[in-house]
Design a protein around this motif. Structure first.
Motif, short mmCIF file in Angstrom:
data_model
loop_
_atom_site.label_atom_id
_atom_site.label_comp_id
_atom_site.label_asym_id
_atom_site.label_seq_id
_atom_site.Cartn_x
_atom_site.Cartn_y
_atom_site.Cartn_z
N ALA A 194 3.60 4.42 -2.30
CA ALA A 194 2.39 3.78 -2.81
C ALA A 194 2.48 3.60 -4.32
O ALA A 194 3.00 4.46 -5.04
CB ALA A 194 1.17 4.62 -2.47
N MET A 207 -1.36 3.17 3.97
CA MET A 207 -0.50 3.64 2.88
C MET A 207 0.92 3.20 3.16
O MET A 207 1.39 3.22 4.30
CB MET A 207 -0.55 5.17 2.77
CG MET A 207 -1.92 5.74 2.45
SD MET A 207 -2.57 5.24 0.84
CE MET A 207 -1.39 6.02 -0.26
N TRP A 208 1.64 2.79 2.11
CA TRP A 208 3.03 2.36 2.28
C TRP A 208 3.96 3.57 2.28
O TRP A 208 3.84 4.48 1.46
CB TRP A 208 3.44 1.42 1.16
CG TRP A 208 3.12 -0.02 1.45
CD1 TRP A 208 2.14 -0.78 0.88
CD2 TRP A 208 3.80 -0.87 2.39
NE1 TRP A 208 2.15 -2.05 1.41
CE2 TRP A 208 3.16 -2.13 2.34
CE3 TRP A 208 4.86 -0.70 3.27
CZ2 TRP A 208 3.56 -3.22 3.11
CZ3 TRP A 208 5.25 -1.77 4.07
CH2 TRP A 208 4.61 -3.02 3.98
N TRP A 249 3.38 0.16 6.76
CA TRP A 249 1.98 0.32 6.30
C TRP A 249 1.14 0.39 7.57
O TRP A 249 0.61 -0.62 8.03
CB TRP A 249 1.62 -0.89 5.42
CG TRP A 249 0.31 -0.88 4.71
CD1 TRP A 249 0.00 -0.27 3.54
CD2 TRP A 249 -0.87 -1.61 5.10
NE1 TRP A 249 -1.29 -0.56 3.16
CE2 TRP A 249 -1.86 -1.38 4.09
CE3 TRP A 249 -1.21 -2.43 6.18
CZ2 TRP A 249 -3.13 -1.94 4.16
CZ3 TRP A 249 -2.48 -2.99 6.25
CH2 TRP A 249 -3.44 -2.74 5.23
N SER A 265 -1.63 0.10 -1.73
CA SER A 265 -2.12 0.96 -0.66
C SER A 265 -3.60 1.27 -0.82
O SER A 265 -4.21 0.94 -1.84
CB SER A 265 -1.31 2.26 -0.64
OG SER A 265 0.05 2.01 -0.32
#
Length: 773
Positions: free
Chosen positions: A180, A157-158, A100, A185
């Motif tokens: 996400a 954002m993941w 992230w 996120s």
């Protein structure tokens, strides 16, 4: 010649008579410093007071100290213990993790994980290039080959990212997929963005492993001619469940890992389970390897744990409920909790040295400004002997340590009502972030700072220092006004710190009749709060000398009392707010934020709690009707008229800066007496946010009756009692007019009653004299 400057810290903030303390000093432009042990008497050079005062103390180690340039490892990262070099992979391998990133397009390379030597270009690593693209690279000491993703990473954002490499064929594969969900996120599903990128490339050569290069997570090894090896290319953001396998994982296997599944056990070289180790008491700095070799990783500069991971679903808001959703570890390239400087000197505290506030004074060159350093520490008695104890609020000193509000906080001038007064020392602190940040600051990626430590120079924990945004002494130098008054009065007093109270609980203060606090004991652990409540309930007397105290919930790591943690939540007067789901302390497992929101408003212990703040003016107190009550009239005995505290070193009076008030709805004991109160504050004084359910006009000092400082008193069981000033400015009023003033007189009345054994004045009726005594 290099600019001359000297800074240092001690390995402990509290030391008993007869114990050792070490000093760690960094010096530019000189190789020798003059050292002098001093007792600090008064820390405010304001012309309305006695001025700065110190007392030199004889000690065998006074004199010339050899000093040198020292270097600080900036940034948080994980270092893997791999003495057998099992991760110096020669054959095929795969790296992967969830990330992230917070500043992917940083303009500098960021390493996620690998064995990479930046200076010599050897090894391998997965990371982010300066333009913000995922990248995998290898080096043989001569050249670097790399494969880069097609799409840049989006901040906050993941992603699931990985890289595979087979030296036999030269094939390198990069895997990037967004993971996400609705909660984890910055952006939601409605944003039409493609996060996936899959790239394959044939490298020209294989990597070279060097035995001395460590496997790191969130950084890479670098080297400097003067400082030697250090960690650079530091990553900003979270990493969840990183791993390395000893073969190339295919697309199907990586797709499974993307969901959180582990690879087949036979393939794993190391799998750092970032969700392991949690308990109801928090989690430590060791990240456990669930692979076959136990290659555990240790955190440096406190990577932040108890953070949401890639699979956080928004339902469970605490790692204690769902540890598998809290695999995120957050890294910051500008974090410092331990400078790790070499020891400069070690001294033994004389067994006959009086308990008090001391410093090792170091001077080079002209010996002023940044060529003078005071390394402060508190000397405790080996055995308590006094009836009065001064509890030094060192937790609050850590919270404000090296704050840079005048430089970075856009609200600071409207809040304080004045332009900052910036000194050479303030500029030095701001420009040299290796001294570390305060919990009022933000890291470069915008995240709030939740850890602070005294294993670094704490520039504003020294005498004479004035807080630039307010141009008054604050915290430590302001608290010296109280200790100066204690000395002026001739009271026998022992000194202890918040750290002592957190470690020892009630035992630390049990021997005393009376405990007096500093001007702003804002940050309090559960054990500290319990101890003071039990002390009063058991017959002890507490004098709360400040405002906005007993406010934030903090934790100290049991294995590292030098480091304090706080999470600023969604209530209170705060510089930042923790992200959703990240409200619990990794050090203790408890919810942080305000004690008020944990059911323990300050009013329940002290009778008063935070109500307003303002920083341009102060006001005196006016006696309230309770001042003449038969059980409390002794407190203002000798005060002519109704006004108390019309002099002071902080804006000219005793009532100001931050104010506390009586509030029965929050737990003020119903028999509490309001002895005096401030009023008529300017509109720079504003109501605290925790009092607001809805904002409306008029929440300022001239219009809102609640914005005042209440001086209160109540009795407790077993002849216990609590007296509160309700104002930060009160302590700084004590030295005015040579300590001869009404604020000092009131406090003397209280201290002299509180230190005596037996009943308090006004609590029993004598038939002989037919009056309350």
């Amino acid at each position: 010649m290099a600019q001359q400057k000297i800074f240092g810290y001690a390995n402990r903030i509290s030391v008993k008579q007869g114990e050792e303390i070490t000093f760690h000093v960094n010096c530019d432009g000189a190789s020798e410093a003059q050292a002098q042990l001093v007792r600090l008497i008064h820390g405010d050079a304001h012309e309305a007071g006695p001025g700065f005062q110190e007392e030199e103390v004889a000690h065998p180690l006074n004199g010339a100290w050899q000093v040198k340039k020292q270097f600080t490892q900036l940034g948080s990262f994980l270092q893997v213990e791999d003495s057998d070099n099992r991760l110096a992979v020669e054959g095929p391998f795969t790296l992967f993790c969830h990330i992230w990133p917070t500043i992917p397009k940083k303009g500098a390379r960021q390493t996620l994980l690998g064995r990479w030597d930046t200076r010599n270009n050897t090894g391998f690593a997965l990371g982010i290039n300066p333009e913000g693209y995922l990248e995998f690279w290898v080096g043989d000491g001569k050249e670097v080959d790399y494969v880069t993703a097609e799409l840049p990473l989006v901040a906050r954002m993941w992603y699931f990212v990985g890289a595979s490499f087979d030296p036999a064929t030269g094939k390198a594969t990069l895997y990037q997929e967004g993971v996400a969900n609705r909660y984890n996120s910055l952006l939601g599903k409605v944003v039409p963005h493609d996060y996936a990128s899959h790239v394959r490339q044939t490298f020209r050569f294989r990597h070279k492993n060097v035995a001395s290069v460590p496997f790191l997570i969130a950084g890479a090894r670098d080297h400097h001619l003067l400082r030697g090896d250090f960690v650079n290319d530091l990553y900003a953001g979270k990493i969840d469940r990183p791993a390395i396998c000893d073969r190339v994982l295919d697309r199907t296997e990586l797709d499974a890992c993307k969901t959180g599944a582990k690879p087949k056990a036979a393939a794993i070289l190391a799998y750092w389970d970032t969700t392991a180790g949690y308990s109801d008491r928090g989690v430590g700095q060791t990240v456990f390897d669930a692979g076959p070799h136990g290659l555990h990783a240790e955190g440096v500069n406190h990577p932040v744990r108890a953070m949401t991971g890639f699979n956080w679903n928004g339902r469970d808001d605490c790692f204690r409920l769902a540890p598998d959703q809290y695999g995120g570890i957050e890294f910051h390239p500008d974090a410092v909790t331990d400078c790790r400087w070499d020891e400069t000197a070690r001294i033994t505290i004389p067994s006959d040295l009086q308990s008090g506030i001391y410093a090792m004074r170091l001077r080079i060159g002209p010996g002023t400004g940044i060529t003078e350093e005071y390394i402060v520490f508190i000397v405790r008695p080996a055995k308590p002997s006094a009836k009065l104890c001064y509890l030094i609020p060192t937790a609050s000193y850590l919270a404000y340590g090296n704050e840079s509000l005048s430089f970075d906080a856009h609200i600071i001038q409207p809040m304080t009502g004045q332009p900052p007064v910036v000194t050479e020392l303030d500029i030095e602190t701001y420009e040299h972030r290796e001294y570390g940040l305060s919990t009022y600051d933000h890291f470069e990626d915008g995240a709030g700072v939740c850890f602070s430590s005294y294993l670094r120079p704490v520039i504003n924990m020294r005498p004479k220092y004035r807080m630039s945004s307010m141009n008054i002494t604050w915290q430590f130098p302001a608290d010296l006004s109280i200790s100066a008054w204690i000395r002026h009065q001739g009271y026998d007093c022992d000194f202890i710190t918040d750290e002592d109270l957190d470690r020892e609980g009630l035992d630390a203060i049990r021997p005393y009749n009376c405990v007096i606090t500093g001007t702003h004991p804002e940050y309090v652990s559960e054990r500290m709060l319990d101890a003071q409540e039990d002390f009063v309930a058991g017959g002890g007397r507490l004098i709360y000398m400040g405002g906005n105290g007993y406010y934030w919930v903090v934790g100290f790591a049991r294995d590292n009392p030098a480091c304090m943690e706080v999470r600023k939540l969604d209530s209170g007067m705060r510089a930042w707010a923790a992200k959703p789901g990240e409200h619990y302390l990794q050090t203790t497992g408890e919810k942080s934020g305000l004690w008020r929101n944990r059911g323990r408003a300050p009013q329940k212990l002290t009778g008063v709690g935070f109500i307003g703040e303002g920083f341009e003016t102060a006001s005196p107190y006016r006696k309230m009707p309770d001042a003449w009550h038969r059980t409390a009239s002794w407190i203002t005995e000798g005060i002519e008229g109704e006004i108390i505290g019309d002099q002071g070193l902080a804006y000219g009076a005793a009532g100001g800066i931050e104010l506390d008030r009586y509030d029965l709805s929050l737990g003020t004991p119903p028999h509490t007496k309001i002895i005096a109160a401030t009023g008529g504050h300017s509109d720079n004084y504003v109501l605290v946010t925790e009092e607001l359910l809805y904002a409306y006009a008029g929440l300022v000092g001239s219009l809102d009756y609640r914005i005042r400082g209440d001086m209160t008193y109540f009795t407790a069981p077993n002849d216990g009692a609590v007296f509160c000033t309700g104002s930060i400015g009160y302590g700084q009023a004590l030295p005015a007019n040579g300590f001869d003033n009404s604020a000092a007189k009131v406090l003397a009345n209280v201290v002299e009653a509180f230190v005596k054994d037996g009943p308090l004045p006004g609590t029993r009726w004598t038939l002989e004299e037919k009056q309350w005594r």
